[in-house]
Design a protein around this motif. Structure first.
Motif, PDB file in Angstrom:
ATOM      1  N   PHE A   1       0.870  -1.179   0.000  1.00  0.00           N
ATOM      2  CA  PHE A   1       0.000   0.000   0.000  1.00  0.00           C
ATOM      3  C   PHE A   1       0.908   1.230   0.000  1.00  0.00           C
ATOM      4  O   PHE A   1       1.621   1.470   0.975  1.00  0.00           O
ATOM      5  CB  PHE A   1      -0.870   0.046   1.263  1.00  0.00           C
ATOM      6  N   PHE A   2       0.904   1.971  -1.090  1.00  0.00           N
ATOM      7  CA  PHE A   2       1.655   3.223  -1.148  1.00  0.00           C
ATOM      8  C   PHE A   2       0.746   4.334  -0.628  1.00  0.00           C
ATOM      9  O   PHE A   2      -0.409   4.438  -1.072  1.00  0.00           O
ATOM     10  CB  PHE A   2       2.073   3.536  -2.585  1.00  0.00           C
ATOM     11  N   VAL A   3       1.250   5.148   0.292  1.00  0.00           N
ATOM     12  CA  VAL A   3       0.442   6.234   0.865  1.00  0.00           C
ATOM     13  C   VAL A   3       1.244   7.534   0.757  1.00  0.00           C
ATOM     14  O   VAL A   3       2.371   7.617   1.274  1.00  0.00           O
ATOM     15  CB  VAL A   3       0.114   5.966   2.359  1.00  0.00           C
ATOM     16  N   GLY A   4       0.698   8.538   0.064  1.00  0.00           N
ATOM     17  CA  GLY A   4       1.437   9.792  -0.062  1.00  0.00           C
ATOM     18  C   GLY A   4       0.631  10.852  -0.777  1.00  0.00           C
ATOM     19  O   GLY A   4      -0.452  10.591  -1.308  1.00  0.00           O
ATOM     20  N   PRO A   5       1.158  12.080  -0.799  1.00  0.00           N
ATOM     21  CA  PRO A   5       0.419  13.205  -1.382  1.00  0.00           C
ATOM     22  C   PRO A   5       0.458  13.279  -2.912  1.00  0.00           C
ATOM     23  O   PRO A   5       1.305  12.638  -3.552  1.00  0.00           O
ATOM     24  CB  PRO A   5       1.121  14.436  -0.789  1.00  0.00           C
ATOM     25  N   VAL A   6      -0.457  14.064  -3.435  1.00  0.00           N
ATOM     26  CA  VAL A   6      -0.478  14.396  -4.865  1.00  0.00           C
ATOM     27  C   VAL A   6       0.019  15.823  -4.999  1.00  0.00           C
ATOM     28  O   VAL A   6      -0.396  16.703  -4.239  1.00  0.00           O
ATOM     29  CB  VAL A   6      -1.920  14.272  -5.424  1.00  0.00           C
ATOM     30  N   TRP A   7       0.939  16.022  -5.934  1.00  0.00           N
ATOM     31  CA  TRP A   7       1.457  17.366  -6.218  1.00  0.00           C
ATOM     32  C   TRP A   7       1.228  17.670  -7.700  1.00  0.00           C
ATOM     33  O   TRP A   7       1.695  16.917  -8.567  1.00  0.00           O
ATOM     34  CB  TRP A   7       2.972  17.433  -5.954  1.00  0.00           C
ATOM     35  N   MET A   8       0.574  18.762  -7.968  1.00  0.00           N
ATOM     36  CA  MET A   8       0.331  19.207  -9.354  1.00  0.00           C
ATOM     37  C   MET A   8      -0.215  18.066 -10.212  1.00  0.00           C
ATOM     38  O   MET A   8       0.232  17.841 -11.341  1.00  0.00           O
ATOM     39  CB  MET A   8       1.621  19.775  -9.952  1.00  0.00           C
TER      40      MET A   8
END
Ligand SMILES: Cc1cc2nc3c(=O)[nH]c(=O)nc-3n(C[C@H](O)[C@H](O)[C@H](O)COP(=O)(O)O)c2cc1C
Length: 175
Positions: free
Chosen positions: A69-76
């Motif tokens: 499970f990859f968990v992280g933010p979205v940028w642009m």
């Protein structure tokens, strides 16, 4: 089934969510970190020149897991750039995977994530869960990018988002 979370977070939202999910699912949790401190300029240059920033991440054993499970933010509109080196290492090695994010959502859904994941990891995610800070804020006045980017998840938000994600994963992830 052996499962792990691989997370990255710049301002703490996805870190809190990933830690809460790891506890709720009872799975291992590995964090991507950068040795250099990140600025808005670093991020803009990553995007503009399609750079793969240097990261450190204990990922040698990724192939021993059935699920990541990859968990992280979205940028642009894209997955945060520190995942790029991770995806290069993980491609060919991972089994099933999901991508989970608490992103801003002020401009609506991030429509390009599925294509990016397929391109970078060589296969489709079994689950793609992009939850939005805009949905945690009052609808009026309509949340702006500044509102969502400044927002830090509360304990209640983390709990509520974790429950939502676990319920979604229950329908898609083989136990
Ligand atoms: C440079 C930058 C670009 C962003 N672009 C988007 C975007 O395209 N779509 C979106 O939904 N959220 C976007 N966000 C909002 C972040 O995804 C959101 O604030 C997230 O919760 C931050 O996660 P973190 O605290 O784990 O770093 C952006 C934030 C930053 C700093």
């Amino acid at each position: 089934m052996k499962k792990m979370i691989v997370s990255y977070s710049l301002t703490g939202n996805n870190e809190d969510l990933a830690a809460s999910l790891a506890a709720a699912l009872g799975v291992d949790h590995v964090r991507i970190t950068e040795s250099k401190s990140r600025t808005m300029l670093t991020t803009a240059l990553d995007m503009f020149f399609n750079r793969t920033p240097k990261i450190s991440m204990p990922l040698e054993t990724i192939e021993t897991y059935d699920w990541v499970f990859f968990v992280g933010p979205v940028w642009m509109g894209q997955i945060a750039t520190p995942f790029r080196a991770c995806f290069k290492q993980a491609k060919q090695k991972i089994g099933d995977y999901a991508f989970i994010s608490i992103s801003g959502g002020a401009d609506g859904p991030n429509l390009k994530l599925a294509d990016e994941l397929e391109k970078k990891l060589g296969k489709e995610p079994v689950a793609l869960i992009d939850l939005h800070i805009a949905d945690l804020l009052p609808p009026e006045p309509k949340p702006t990018r500044d509102d969502t980017s400044a927002y830090r998840l509360t304990e209640n938000d983390v709990k509520h988002l974790t429950d939502t994600i676990v319920a979604t994963l229950d329908k898609t992830v083989v136990h």
